[in-house]
Every structure is written in C-alpha cells, then in structure tokens.
Design an enzyme around this catalytic site. Sequence first.
Site, PDB file in Angstrom:
ATOM      1  N   VAL A 275       0.874  -1.309  -0.047  1.00  0.00           N
ATOM      2  CA  VAL A 275      -0.047   0.116   0.053  1.00  0.00           C
ATOM      3  C   VAL A 275       1.063   1.261  -0.048  1.00  0.00           C
ATOM      4  CG1 VAL A 275      -2.049  -0.960   1.055  1.00  0.00           C
ATOM      5  CG2 VAL A 275      -0.338  -0.364   2.592  1.00  0.00           C
TER       6      VAL A 275
ATOM      7  N   LYS B 267       7.632  -8.600  -3.935  1.00  0.00           N
ATOM      8  CA  LYS B 267       7.692  -7.235  -3.315  1.00  0.00           C
ATOM      9  C   LYS B 267       8.767  -6.413  -3.499  1.00  0.00           C
ATOM     10  CE  LYS B 267       6.917  -3.707  -0.511  1.00  0.00           C
ATOM     11  NZ  LYS B 267       6.071  -3.231   0.459  1.00  0.00           N
TER      12      LYS B 267
ATOM     13  N   ARG C  35      10.689   0.603  -9.266  1.00  0.00           N
ATOM     14  CA  ARG C  35      10.401   2.180  -9.261  1.00  0.00           C
ATOM     15  C   ARG C  35      11.597   2.911  -9.022  1.00  0.00           C
ATOM     16  NH1 ARG C  35       5.600   4.992  -8.824  1.00  0.00           N
ATOM     17  NH2 ARG C  35       5.572   6.776  -7.329  1.00  0.00           N
TER      18      ARG C  35
ATOM     19  N   HIS D 195       4.966   8.799 -25.867  1.00  0.00           N
ATOM     20  CA  HIS D 195       5.047   7.542 -26.580  1.00  0.00           C
ATOM     21  C   HIS D 195       4.463   6.456 -25.925  1.00  0.00           C
ATOM     22  CE1 HIS D 195       6.871   4.126 -27.973  1.00  0.00           C
ATOM     23  NE2 HIS D 195       7.295   4.453 -28.995  1.00  0.00           N
TER      24      HIS D 195
ATOM     25  N   ARG E  76       4.826   3.590 -25.251  1.00  0.00           N
ATOM     26  CA  ARG E  76       5.504   2.385 -24.469  1.00  0.00           C
ATOM     27  C   ARG E  76       6.531   2.995 -23.632  1.00  0.00           C
ATOM     28  NH1 ARG E  76       3.767   0.317 -29.093  1.00  0.00           N
ATOM     29  NH2 ARG E  76       5.620   1.073 -30.373  1.00  0.00           N
TER      30      ARG E  76
ATOM     31  N   CYS F 260      10.747   2.410   2.201  1.00  0.00           N
ATOM     32  CA  CYS F 260      10.406   1.363   1.355  1.00  0.00           C
ATOM     33  C   CYS F 260      11.416   1.472   0.433  1.00  0.00           C
ATOM     34  CB  CYS F 260       9.068   1.586   0.917  1.00  0.00           C
ATOM     35  SG  CYS F 260       7.970   1.646   2.305  1.00  0.00           S
TER      36      CYS F 260
ATOM     37  N   PHE G 219       9.358  13.468   3.080  1.00  0.00           N
ATOM     38  CA  PHE G 219      10.192  12.723   2.071  1.00  0.00           C
ATOM     39  C   PHE G 219       9.038  12.690   0.962  1.00  0.00           C
ATOM     40  CE2 PHE G 219       7.537   8.720   3.481  1.00  0.00           C
ATOM     41  CZ  PHE G 219       7.632   8.131   2.103  1.00  0.00           C
ATOM     42  N   LYS G 220       7.923  12.962   0.867  1.00  0.00           N
ATOM     43  CA  LYS G 220       7.406  13.139  -0.372  1.00  0.00           C
ATOM     44  C   LYS G 220       6.304  14.027  -0.235  1.00  0.00           C
ATOM     45  CE  LYS G 220       4.421   8.961  -0.369  1.00  0.00           C
ATOM     46  NZ  LYS G 220       3.890   7.952  -1.323  1.00  0.00           N
TER      47      LYS G 220
ATOM     48  N   ARG H 153      10.947  10.753   7.651  1.00  0.00           N
ATOM     49  CA  ARG H 153      12.071   9.971   8.019  1.00  0.00           C
ATOM     50  C   ARG H 153      12.636   9.557   6.623  1.00  0.00           C
ATOM     51  NH1 ARG H 153       8.567   5.030  10.276  1.00  0.00           N
ATOM     52  NH2 ARG H 153       7.052   5.892   8.786  1.00  0.00           N
TER      53      ARG H 153
ATOM     54  N   LYS I 107      11.727  20.038  -8.201  1.00  0.00           N
ATOM     55  CA  LYS I 107      10.510  19.183  -8.538  1.00  0.00           C
ATOM     56  C   LYS I 107       9.600  19.524  -9.799  1.00  0.00           C
ATOM     57  CE  LYS I 107       9.241  16.100  -6.919  1.00  0.00           C
ATOM     58  NZ  LYS I 107       9.415  14.662  -7.093  1.00  0.00           N
TER      59      LYS I 107
HETATM   60  N1  SAJ Z   1       9.684   9.746  -6.158  1.00  0.00           N
HETATM   61  C1  SAJ Z   1      10.423  10.565  -6.918  1.00  0.00           C
HETATM   62  N2  SAJ Z   1       9.708  10.641  -8.205  1.00  0.00           N
HETATM   63  C2  SAJ Z   1       8.583   9.828  -8.525  1.00  0.00           C
HETATM   64  C3  SAJ Z   1       8.007   9.185  -7.398  1.00  0.00           C
HETATM   65  C4  SAJ Z   1       8.679   9.246  -6.338  1.00  0.00           C
HETATM   66  O1  SAJ Z   1      11.414  11.028  -6.827  1.00  0.00           O
HETATM   67  O2  SAJ Z   1       8.252  10.006  -9.587  1.00  0.00           O
HETATM   68  C5  SAJ Z   1      10.181   9.678  -4.658  1.00  0.00           C
HETATM   69  C6  SAJ Z   1       9.406  10.248  -3.437  1.00  0.00           C
HETATM   70  O3  SAJ Z   1       9.286  11.654  -3.466  1.00  0.00           O
HETATM   71  C7  SAJ Z   1       9.904   9.545  -2.206  1.00  0.00           C
HETATM   72  C8  SAJ Z   1      10.243   8.176  -2.889  1.00  0.00           C
HETATM   73  O4  SAJ Z   1      10.587   8.477  -4.298  1.00  0.00           O
HETATM   74  O5  SAJ Z   1      10.765  10.392  -1.710  1.00  0.00           O
HETATM   75  C9  SAJ Z   1       9.069   7.184  -2.509  1.00  0.00           C
HETATM   76  O6  SAJ Z   1       7.991   7.509  -2.740  1.00  0.00           O
HETATM   77  P1  SAJ Z   1       6.887   6.696  -3.523  1.00  0.00           P
HETATM   78  O7  SAJ Z   1       5.628   7.555  -3.656  1.00  0.00           O
HETATM   79  O8  SAJ Z   1       7.155   6.038  -4.690  1.00  0.00           O
HETATM   80  O9  SAJ Z   1       6.796   5.448  -2.635  1.00  0.00           O
HETATM   81  P2  SAJ Z   1       6.694   5.045  -1.048  1.00  0.00           P
HETATM   82  O10 SAJ Z   1       7.941   4.702  -0.524  1.00  0.00           O
HETATM   83  O11 SAJ Z   1       5.827   5.867  -0.218  1.00  0.00           O
HETATM   84  O12 SAJ Z   1       5.579   3.590  -1.166  1.00  0.00           O
HETATM   85  C10 SAJ Z   1       6.109   2.572  -1.891  1.00  0.00           C
HETATM   86  C11 SAJ Z   1       5.055   1.957  -3.141  1.00  0.00           C
HETATM   87  N3  SAJ Z   1       5.718   1.163  -3.768  1.00  0.00           N
HETATM   88  C12 SAJ Z   1       5.533   1.205  -5.272  1.00  0.00           C
HETATM   89  O13 SAJ Z   1       4.736   1.983  -5.780  1.00  0.00           O
HETATM   90  C13 SAJ Z   1       6.146   0.097  -5.968  1.00  0.00           C
HETATM   91  C14 SAJ Z   1       4.120   1.544  -2.008  1.00  0.00           C
HETATM   92  O14 SAJ Z   1       3.198   0.793  -2.915  1.00  0.00           O
HETATM   93  C15 SAJ Z   1       4.724   0.315  -1.237  1.00  0.00           C
HETATM   94  O15 SAJ Z   1       3.666  -0.324  -0.399  1.00  0.00           O
HETATM   95  C16 SAJ Z   1       5.634   1.019  -0.169  1.00  0.00           C
HETATM   96  O16 SAJ Z   1       6.970   1.592  -1.142  1.00  0.00           O
HETATM   97  C17 SAJ Z   1       6.221  -0.238   0.742  1.00  0.00           C
HETATM   98  O17 SAJ Z   1       5.760  -0.282   1.742  1.00  0.00           O
HETATM   99  O18 SAJ Z   1       7.130  -0.821   0.403  1.00  0.00           O
END
Ligand code: SAJ
Length: 424
Positions: free
Chosen positions: A167, A218, A225, A256, A258, A272, A337-338, A345, A419
């Site tokens: 999630v 997982k 990502r 594009h 793909r 994560c 962090f986002k 954290r 950003k």
């Molecule tokens: N981020 C970017 N660019 C993007 C997307 C994210 O720089 O285009 C950065 C965010 O700012 C952040 C970090 O990546 O610093 C992680 O953010 P996130 O939204 O990608 O992910 P998390 O860590 O909040 O949650 C992820 C999710 N995993 C995937 O989407 C594959 C979530 O579904 C998992 O359940 C979670 O990790 C987990 O618990 O492992």
Amino acid sequence: MQFETICVVGLGYIGLPTAAAFAGRRKNVIGVDINQHAVDTINRGEIHIVEPELDIAVHAAVKEGNLRATTRPEPADAFLVAVPTPFKKGEEAGAIPTPDLSYIQAAADSIAPVLKKGDLVILESTSPVGATEKMAGWLAQARTDLSFPQQAGEDSDIRIAHCPERVLPGHVMHELIENDRIIGGMTNKCSEAACELYKTFVRGECLLTTARTAEMAKLTENAFRDVNIAFANELSMICDKVDISVWELIRLANRHPRVNILQPGPGVGGHCIAVDPWFIVSETPKEARLISTARKVNDSKPEWVINKVKMAVADFLQANPDKTAKDVTIACYGVSFKADIDDIRESPALKIAKAIKEIVGAAVWVVEPNIKSSHDELDGFEMKDFQAAEEAHIGIILVDHKDFKKERVVKNKIVIDTKGIVKR
Ligand code: SAJ
C-alpha cells in the site's frame, strides 16, 4: 477454516490499518506493540500516526469492541507480523547495507508461546528472500511440540505464509482493500489458508505463489520504481548540463505509448523504496548491478542539489560583495520525504536543508505546511509560511506539496526547483 480471532504484531503504518480492516469486518482483533504509548493511544480509540481515514476506522473498531491493543500476543487463530525490517549500514565506506531481521525474530519469539495446532502465521513485513523460512525456523525452535511446514509439509500443525503489504502511504485505507494481494505460502495449504484470511476484507485478487517468490515480488516492485526514478534523476543531471528542461523532456517522451518515465526530484526517501532494493543487492551483489547503481544514483542526488545551492550562494555573494554567507537567507520549500505527507523519515529534502545550514552557513527557513507541531528534527530552522518565505534571497523547492503547486510562482530572486513546479 474459521478465523475469528486475529493477532496483529506491530501497530505501525501497515499493522494498524490492517488490524482496523479486520476489525471492520467484525473479527476479534488483538493488536500488539512494544510501544506502550501506541497501545494506550489506540485503546482510547485514537491513533499515533498520520494516515487519512485511519482515525475513523480505529475509533469505530475500538468503540465497537472489535479491536484491543496490548503489549504481549494472546492466543488467536491467525497471527500477522507487520514489524519493521530496517537495514544495517556497513562499517566500511561503500559496504552494502544488510537487512536487520531482529524485529521479526523478536515477534516470532513473542508469538511462539501462544501458538496452537491449526494456527496460521503470516509475515507481512517487507523481507529478503528466505526470511519467511527463517521465521518458521525460529518458531519451530521455540515450539518443538508443534510441526511446521519445513518439517511436515502439507500436514503441518502450523501454516506459514508471506503476504507482503503493497500500500502507498497516504492511500493505505483504500489500497489495502482494493489492491491485488500476493500470497506466498510455504505449502499450498498455507497459501489457501492465508488467501481465505485476506478475503475477509480484500476486494482485489489474491494471487497464490511460494513464500520466496512473494518476498522477491515485493522487493522487485520497489526496485523497479527505484530504477525508474534513478533514470529520471540521471536525466535531470544530464539536462542541466545541456540546458534542457527535464520536465518538458519527460512529458514529451512519455507521450510515446510504451514509455513511462517517473519524475526526478531531490533524491529518494522514505523507508521502502530507498531501503528494499538493498535486500536484493546484499544477497546477490554480483548480479544486481543495475539495482545497485540505481540506489547509488538516487542516493547521490541530494549531494548534487547541495552543490547547486553552493554555486547559487557563490553567485549571490559575487553580485553582493557587501554580504557574507551568514547574511544569506535560504528558504526550503518542503522537508517531508514526499508530497502531501508529514513523514520526514529518510527525507532527502531534510538532508539537504540540514546540509545547507551546516556547510553553507546560511540562515535556513523551512516552509512545511504538513507539519503543524514542533519537531525535534526541525530544531534550528526558522519555520515560515509561504508568503513570508518569499523574502529569502534563495528559494529551493524540495517537495511538490499541493499547496506549493497551487501557487506555482515563487518570488525569491534565485530559485532552485528540484520538482519542476515553478511556472517558467
Ligand atoms: N519519487 C520520485 N519521483 C517519482 C515518484 C517518487 O522522486 O516519480 C520519490 C518520492 O518523492 C519519495 C520516494 O520516491 O521520496 C518514494 O515515494 P513513492 O511514492 O514512490 O513510494 P513509497 O515509499 O511511499 O511507497 C512505496 C510504494 N511502492 C511502489 O509504488 C512500487 C508502495 O506501494 C509500497 O507499499 C511501499 O513503497 C512499501 O511499503 O514498500
């Protein structure tokens, strides 16, 4: 199989929503956490973490008597382990971080005494491949009177599975119910039992596999990502060199059919994506070359931003010879962090804000609309609102909070936008 009483060990960002989801289906849920403050808060029908809609779910579950928190596991039909699996940073420079399974081991030790024939134990924590088997080993060591899947296969007294949570923080209550779920049993019967348990509240599909594949699935999702974001971050540094807008570039390339490149930023944070790929690298360092490089690219991005700030300060001082670095004010827009969460954290934005204060010596202001109360980590920063921060000599956009995106114009004379939200 009847699952009436469910014991959830670890009441954090995953365990508490999961406990509330079972309780919402009128199961008798015992929530376990070593943190007495968390236990007391939950038993009052309140929550100790920030997650939309969780407060309502927990309040209702406690009020109706379906959820109760305690510090020790009690007998149940199913046990869910949702404790942290952090990594240990190596002593030497460049050492590969390794997973720390001590919380899982402590959880196994705590549930072992109350296990009985027919129980199901599920590991939900993100784990390296083989961790579920290790957990089964710790349980078997503690309970020689019971049989486990590694010893008795389909005939085991205890069923064990790995069902990783997937999630997204900020959308947990919705995704917990709607997302498909990977169910990795140590045997087929283990998978079937776990599937039946999750069907209590999961509307997505339950996909059955082995425990090891579930563990790797997982890690693969988060590593995918991470690699994609690393590609975007690398592009951002290339584009900066050749004077192209990376945001426009990615927007165009993504037209594009793909191509789907994620967005660059100040680095990758949270507990994560910035952690889990190391679980693959630490097991298979020779093979996981791309995954390891992606981690390094993303981890190096804050340093790149800090250098940009240093250069901006130098330019500013050259244009204002009457000033020294101490006179410079820098506004950091966002430190979580986002976007749109209060979680700092493993935040690259906070790391950058701290480094600017220490290395550059400038006065650093922080604009963080999601953090309302005082926070130890933010001691030494001046908290400002968006309008007041416009007075700073330099503005750095570090998080794309929706409040910032609404404004889109940052009036600081020098702006570093990690950003891509500032209107050009
Ligand atoms: N981020 C970017 N660019 C993007 C997307 C994210 O720089 O285009 C950065 C965010 O700012 C952040 C970090 O990546 O610093 C992680 O953010 P996130 O939204 O990608 O992910 P998390 O860590 O909040 O949650 C992820 C999710 N995993 C995937 O989407 C594959 C979530 O579904 C998992 O359940 C979670 O990790 C987990 O618990 O492992």
